[in-house]
Design an enzyme around this catalytic site. Sequence first.
Site, PDB file in Angstrom:
ATOM      1  N   VAL A   9       3.121   2.709  -2.909  1.00 17.49           N
ATOM      2  CA  VAL A   9       4.600   3.705  -2.267  1.00 17.49           C
ATOM      3  C   VAL A   9       5.993   2.832  -2.151  1.00 17.49           C
ATOM      4  O   VAL A   9       5.551   1.350  -2.192  1.00 17.49           O
ATOM      5  CB  VAL A   9       4.500   3.963  -0.850  1.00 17.49           C
ATOM      6  CG1 VAL A   9       3.199   5.055  -0.618  1.00 17.49           C
ATOM      7  CG2 VAL A   9       3.961   3.271   0.596  1.00 17.49           C
ATOM      8  N   SER A  10       7.055   3.632  -1.417  1.00 19.39           N
ATOM      9  CA  SER A  10       8.375   2.642  -2.013  1.00 19.39           C
ATOM     10  C   SER A  10       9.102   2.172  -1.319  1.00 19.39           C
ATOM     11  O   SER A  10       9.313   0.579  -0.707  1.00 19.39           O
ATOM     12  CB  SER A  10       9.229   3.388  -2.761  1.00 19.39           C
ATOM     13  OG  SER A  10       9.415   3.890  -4.165  1.00 19.39           O
ATOM     14  N   THR A  11       8.096   2.417   0.428  1.00 19.12           N
ATOM     15  CA  THR A  11       8.887   2.405   1.629  1.00 19.12           C
ATOM     16  C   THR A  11       8.490   1.738   2.777  1.00 19.12           C
ATOM     17  O   THR A  11       6.559   2.003   2.301  1.00 19.12           O
ATOM     18  CB  THR A  11      10.182   3.246   1.926  1.00 19.12           C
ATOM     19  OG1 THR A  11       9.473   4.454   2.179  1.00 19.12           O
ATOM     20  CG2 THR A  11      11.012   3.534   0.581  1.00 19.12           C
TER      21      THR A  11
END
Length: 154
Positions: A9-11
Amino acid sequence: MSVIGYARVSTSDQDLEIQQIALKAAGCEHIRSEKRSGTTATGRDELRIVLDMLRSGDVLMVTRIDRLARSIGDLQDIVRALKAKGASLKATEQPIDTSTAAGKAFLDMLGVFAEFETNLRKERQLEGIAKAKAAGVYKGRPVSIDAGQVRHEG
């Protein structure tokens, strides 16, 4: 043959659990996860570990191709590295299997769209910043060090 899962996931406020459950259900013996941007493969230590773990006949499993890469160049580099090792790539939610011609073609198409989506997001962000600057709302990042201090120490 081992099936090794990779979740991303990015964040930090996003959750990896849904991907991890899907990868486990797909038969992954090992799952590596990280919270990093997918726009570049640089600095993604867990991805590097997964790629190092893979051997001939192994499968790298992801839920969706955009979890692996959002750059067509990075995606192609990863697929080439897998091929060189005799490993393949599969996705739980997409008909991707690099051991077949149709799977390879679909992978390339999805990679192009993932990069396109990233580029559109960047364009919209830059347009929003330009509009905010024109309205005098956007001033940039707050000053973190006094300019006089920089001059004095320089």
